[in-house]
Scaffold this motif. Structure first.
Motif, PDB file in Angstrom:
ATOM      1  N   SER A 397      -0.534   7.659  -4.463  1.00  0.00           N
ATOM      2  CA  SER A 397       0.448   8.577  -3.862  1.00  0.00           C
ATOM      3  C   SER A 397       1.368   7.914  -2.853  1.00  0.00           C
ATOM      4  O   SER A 397       2.273   8.554  -2.316  1.00  0.00           O
ATOM      5  CB  SER A 397      -0.277   9.752  -3.186  1.00  0.00           C
ATOM      6  N   GLY A 398       1.153   6.636  -2.566  1.00  0.00           N
ATOM      7  CA  GLY A 398       2.010   5.948  -1.613  1.00  0.00           C
ATOM      8  C   GLY A 398       1.689   6.309  -0.175  1.00  0.00           C
ATOM      9  O   GLY A 398       0.664   6.914   0.125  1.00  0.00           O
ATOM     10  N   HIS A 399       2.594   5.944   0.728  1.00  0.00           N
ATOM     11  CA  HIS A 399       2.354   6.153   2.156  1.00  0.00           C
ATOM     12  C   HIS A 399       3.007   7.429   2.683  1.00  0.00           C
ATOM     13  O   HIS A 399       3.017   7.668   3.890  1.00  0.00           O
ATOM     14  CB  HIS A 399       2.836   4.947   2.957  1.00  0.00           C
ATOM     15  N   GLY A 400       3.565   8.238   1.807  1.00  0.00           N
ATOM     16  CA  GLY A 400       4.103   9.519   2.232  1.00  0.00           C
ATOM     17  C   GLY A 400       3.018  10.578   2.218  1.00  0.00           C
ATOM     18  O   GLY A 400       1.848  10.311   1.993  1.00  0.00           O
ATOM     19  N   GLY A 401       3.404  11.805   2.440  1.00  0.00           N
ATOM     20  CA  GLY A 401       2.435  12.892   2.458  1.00  0.00           C
ATOM     21  C   GLY A 401       3.079  14.166   2.965  1.00  0.00           C
ATOM     22  O   GLY A 401       4.245  14.181   3.357  1.00  0.00           O
TER      23      GLY A 401
END
Length: 430
Positions: A397-401
């Protein structure tokens, strides 16, 4: 005795405040859940209420502007206050977010309930902090306990609530010093909520097929593949929500008008797709055959409900309506798992369970809390595949949220430089 009380005065005060706060949060969550169920059933009986969504959203926005614009910060404000004390969390946040969420669900917005519970917990916990004059570490622990209490009570998963309260603050680390206070707060709040007769959504207890080590290894591999797909969709949800939200704020500077735009958009989507099945929580059905979160565990594979729910939810939350992301994410994840089940050759209930918890683990960057939640909801039989799916989704999911105020304590990938908060990670998908 006096010497003992004097020596441990702060610890005793904190312990009493923690339990009292958790009791209040659990009771407040019980009232909120009861009211949420009631307004949902009213909307089912009167589907025309959807036409009032733009006006209702504007009314809630006016209330926030009139009584507490700071409360607009929502979950991110609470995380900011835990990281570094600022102007505080206004007590007005509690009634405002409850009212705003109930209006959203009564009039047909696609939203959740976790945001309301977390803000209830954080706001009420900060009220105790102010009145008792707690500072420093005691203050931080009580706020974390409020988050754990709200999350654990609203879903009936106190162990997951306790872990969520310490994991949601920063990627790649767990503040184990807060584990005991968060666990106590979540357990007490859950018990208080249940004592009012609140019943949470029931899910089936699932077990792995007993077909030997080779079959288990293959299932774990499939869980990893499913987790990657879930992580990418979680990334899509978070990016779409933040990007559309920023676009709407730029296009419509007036806060009162953004929910009007959002309400019109949700109405248009309902007319375009010819259904109201993707409004509200997605837990109860307005009619037989409607896609629901519990239904994904018993019905045939469902191809596209996950995507439609994602579109309706982004349209609702990015334009300023109140609620939360978690229950819609559960719906999206379980629906995606249902769609992947025939492709991967895995039973639909198992894939729905993996998708449900891994989706939240990826979007909120809380894989440990969500794996624990999976064990609480579905039993320990799915433990190995739940862990694999949650970790794979988290990494993909990567470093976003969904929470922009999370810090990056340890990047997911070694070569990536850690940023101060997730806000820096929302500029790009790469």
């Amino acid at each position: 005795m006096r010497a003992f009380l004097a020596l441990h005065r702060h610890r005793i005060t904190f312990a009493l405040a923690l339990v009292a706060m958790a009791l209040v949060v659990g009771t407040a969550c019980a009232g909120f859940l009861w009211a949420l169920d009631a307004v949902t059933r009213v909307r089912f009986a009167a589907p025309w209420l959807l036409w009032g969504l733009p006006l209702g959203g504007a009314g809630v926005a006016w209330l926030y502007r009139r009584f507490s614009t700071r409360a607009e910060g929502g979950n991110n404000l609470i995380l900011d206050e835990i990281h570094e004390p600022g102007a505080g969390v206004p007590l007005a946040m509690a009634p405002l977010v409850v009212l705003g969420t109930l209006v959203t669900h009564l009039l047909g917005g696609s939203a959740g309930r976790e945001g309301t519970a977390v803000q209830l917990g954080g706001s009420l916990a900060h009220g105790f902090v102010d009145r008792l004059g707690l500072t420093g570490g005691w203050r931080r622990l009580l706020l974390m306990g409020g988050v754990a209490a709200g999350f654990g009570a609203v879903f009936g998963t106190p162990l997951a609530g306790a872990v969520f309260g310490i994991e949601v603050l920063a990627l790649g680390t767990l503040d184990l010093a807060a584990a005991l206070p968060c666990l106590v707060a979540a357990l007490v709040a859950d018990a208080a909520c249940r004592s009012w007769g609140i019943h949470h959504t029931a899910y089936p207890h699932l077990d792995l097929p007993s077909e030997g080590a080779r079959a288990l290894a293959l299932l774990l591999l499939k869980a990893g593949v499913a987790g990657i797909a879930v992580g990418l969709v979680a990334r899509l949800f978070a990016e779409a929500n933040h990007t559309l939200g920023a676009f709407v704020r730029k296009l419509v500077p007036g806060a009162l008008w953004r929910p009007v735009v959002g309400g019109v958009l949700v109405i248009a989507l309902s007319l375009i797709f010819g259904t109201q099945d993707y409004l509200g929580l997605g837990v109860l059905a307005a009619h037989p055959g409607a896609p629901t979160l519990p239904g994904f565990f018993t019905a045939a594979p469902d191809r596209w409900s996950w995507l439609l729910k994602l579109v309706f939810t982004v349209a609702t939350l990015s334009t300023g309506f109140k609620g939360g992301e978690v229950t819609p994410l559960f719906f999206i994840g379980a629906g995606l798992g249902s769609a992947l089940a025939p492709l991967l050759g895995v039973p639909v209930p198992v894939m729905a369970a993996l998708g449900m918890v891994a989706m939240l683990g990826a979007a909120a960057n809380t894989p440990v809390a969500c794996a624990v939640m999976g064990l609480e909801l579905f039993g320990i039989g799915l433990g190995p595949v739940l862990v694999v799916a949650c970790v794979a989704a988290y990494l993909a999911s990567g470093h976003g949220g969904i929470y922009l105020s999370q810090k990056i304590a340890r990047p997911k990938w070694p070569r990536r430089r850690a940023a101060a908060t997730l806000r820096a990670s929302q500029r790009s998908w790469f």
